[in-house]
Write a protein that holds these residues in place. Structure first.
Motif, mmCIF file in Angstrom:
data_model
loop_
_atom_site.group_PDB
_atom_site.id
_atom_site.type_symbol
_atom_site.label_atom_id
_atom_site.label_comp_id
_atom_site.label_asym_id
_atom_site.label_seq_id
_atom_site.Cartn_x
_atom_site.Cartn_y
_atom_site.Cartn_z
ATOM 1 N N ARG A 104 -1.003 11.847 -10.935
ATOM 2 C CA ARG A 104 -1.770 10.654 -10.593
ATOM 3 C C ARG A 104 -1.039 9.879 -9.505
ATOM 4 N NH1 ARG A 104 -1.839 5.149 -13.600
ATOM 5 N NH2 ARG A 104 -3.668 4.095 -12.717
ATOM 6 N N VAL A 128 -0.792 6.223 -7.549
ATOM 7 C CA VAL A 128 -1.142 4.809 -7.607
ATOM 8 C C VAL A 128 -0.620 4.122 -6.355
ATOM 9 C CG1 VAL A 128 -1.149 4.721 -10.132
ATOM 10 C CG2 VAL A 128 0.964 4.207 -8.894
ATOM 11 N N THR A 150 1.173 0.848 -4.703
ATOM 12 C CA THR A 150 2.181 -0.064 -5.234
ATOM 13 C C THR A 150 2.652 -1.058 -4.178
ATOM 14 O OG1 THR A 150 4.082 1.333 -4.626
ATOM 15 C CG2 THR A 150 3.023 1.751 -6.765
ATOM 16 N N PRO A 171 -1.648 -4.403 -5.495
ATOM 17 C CA PRO A 171 -2.575 -3.820 -6.460
ATOM 18 C C PRO A 171 -2.019 -3.862 -7.883
ATOM 19 C CG PRO A 171 -1.448 -2.094 -5.243
ATOM 20 C CD PRO A 171 -1.054 -3.394 -4.600
ATOM 21 N N ASN A 172 -2.925 -3.781 -8.847
ATOM 22 C CA ASN A 172 -2.556 -3.869 -10.266
ATOM 23 C C ASN A 172 -2.438 -2.504 -10.935
ATOM 24 O OD1 ASN A 172 -2.628 -6.731 -10.228
ATOM 25 N ND2 ASN A 172 -4.855 -6.690 -10.473
ATOM 26 N N ASP A 173 -2.290 -1.444 -10.145
ATOM 27 C CA ASP A 173 -2.320 -0.081 -10.682
ATOM 28 C C ASP A 173 -1.229 0.193 -11.714
ATOM 29 O OD1 ASP A 173 -4.046 -0.092 -8.538
ATOM 30 O OD2 ASP A 173 -3.479 1.895 -7.823
ATOM 31 N N SER A 174 -0.109 -0.504 -11.637
ATOM 32 C CA SER A 174 1.048 -0.130 -12.450
ATOM 33 C C SER A 174 1.512 -1.231 -13.398
ATOM 34 C CB SER A 174 2.210 0.286 -11.538
ATOM 35 O OG SER A 174 2.438 -0.688 -10.535
ATOM 36 N N ASN A 219 0.831 -1.212 0.000
ATOM 37 C CA ASN A 219 0.000 0.000 0.000
ATOM 38 C C ASN A 219 0.862 1.259 0.000
ATOM 39 O OD1 ASN A 219 1.030 -0.311 2.564
ATOM 40 N ND2 ASN A 219 -0.862 0.218 3.634
#
Length: 353
Positions: free
Chosen positions: A277, A279, A281, A330-333, A267
């Motif tokens: 932005r 995100v 990670t 997370p899949n943000d990147s 997180n």
């Protein structure tokens, strides 16, 4: 039941319960992740470290090897408020000491206040506090593990078929399996090379991209990988993740430094300086880039402003300090891997000087 002991560099000794027996030592670190314990425990970046989970219950969804990031448990030992039997049995089967029933909140707070520190563990029927202290006193700093790459890298080159749209030469400094999976899923044939591969060995692959992986320890101890990065910079697109970012920056005249307790968890907020932005990670590192050299800092950690992304359009370089492969996390990147392979179309590969 007290049959385990944790000795810290600051002189404290904690009583605990042994879940997997043994004696060991390492740098004490913690992760804030509340899921992904299988991925964390098989991440080669944790080599020579004792991993403490801040989340109180570890093992509530079992153990499945398809989620492993390497073929064995990587930390020297594991600590939790409570391990389930599934995780404890897994760690015991791999010969990795594990202890629980101790105040992990106090341990995490100590690391945050004092920094990562040497520790020793003694677990099992005959364990004594003196055994744990002796292990702690034998612990050496991470920077002194001068050949830690040999512990986590492949011995011989491997090829992972992704369809042949691109050829990636991956320097394996402790690469997570999901990095390779993300590249092959996008059509890349990935040639996994030992951490100490020469520029000539990399040239023989005729790569479209040279990729420096994540891994454990001090980036200054990966001299061969720095030599490769320097040799190919500006001639072949260059990418890196985590330790790979630090190696690339050092190779091009930048510098790195050890952090107090590092970034470890799923997180960690990262802000892109161009778009603003943010995100979330996944991260696991104890060193950071202090001076990026000729590279541009494009992303920073929201909490402490440390560099999270370095780019160079002129040199076709893109690196990230976090783990875009998101295992766990997370899949943000995930689009990082698309950006890397987009570089492969920008110029034809040539051999190193």
């Amino acid at each position: 039941m007290t049959d385990a002991y944790l000795a810290l560099e600051d002189g404290r000794v904690f009583e605990a319960r042994a879940r997997a027996p043994g004696q060991t030592r390492g740098e004490l670190v913690f992760t804030t992740a509340y899921t992904g314990y299988e991925e964390s425990l098989t991440d080669p970046s944790y080599a020579q470290q004792v991993l403490t989970f801040s989340y109180p219950l570890i093992g509530n969804y079992g153990v499945r090897d398809e989620r492993f990031e390497s073929d064995h448990v990587q930390p020297s030992a594991a600590i939790a408020r409570e391990f389930t039997d599934d995780v404890a049995d897994w760690l015991a089967s791999e010969g990795v000491p594990a202890i629980d029933h101790l105040d992990t909140r106090e341990i995490v707070t100590s690391v945050r206040e004092e920094g990562a520190m040497a520790c020793g563990i003694a677990a099992g029927e005959d364990a004594t506090p003196e055994d744990a202290v002796a292990e702690m006193e034998a612990c050496v700093p991470m920077s002194d593990h001068t050949d830690i790459g040999a512990e986590v890298s492949v011995d011989e080159p491997e090829v992972h078929d992704g369809g042949g749209d691109y050829t990636v030469a991956l320097l394996d400094c402790g690469a997570k399996g999901s990095i390779i999976e993300n590249l092959t899923a996008r059509g890349a044939d990935v040639h996994v090379l030992p951490y100490d591969a020469t520029p000539e060995a990399v040239s023989a692959v005729n790569p479209d991209v040279v990729f420096v992986s994540n891994g454990p320890g001090d980036p200054e101890n990966f001299e061969a990988a720095q030599t490769v990065a320097e040799a190919f910079a500006g001639d072949v697109p260059l990418a890196g993740i985590c330790l790979g970012q630090q190696i690339v920056a050092s190779a091009l005249g930048g510098s790195t430094e050890k952090m107090a307790f590092g970034h470890r968890g799923v997180n960690q907020p990262v802000r892109d300086l161009e778009t603003n932005r943010v995100v979330m990670t996944t991260q696991n590192h104890g060193y950071t880039v202090a001076d990026p050299g000729p590279l541009e800092v494009t992303q920073v950690n929201v909490n402490d402003d440390t560099p999270e992304g370095l780019d160079s359009e002129d040199l076709d370089i893109i690196t990230r300090q976090y783990h875009p492969e998101a295992n766990p996390g997370p899949n943000d990147s995930l689009d990082f891997f698309d950006d890397v392979l987009d570089l492969a179309t920008s110029r034809s590969p040539v051999t190193a000087d």
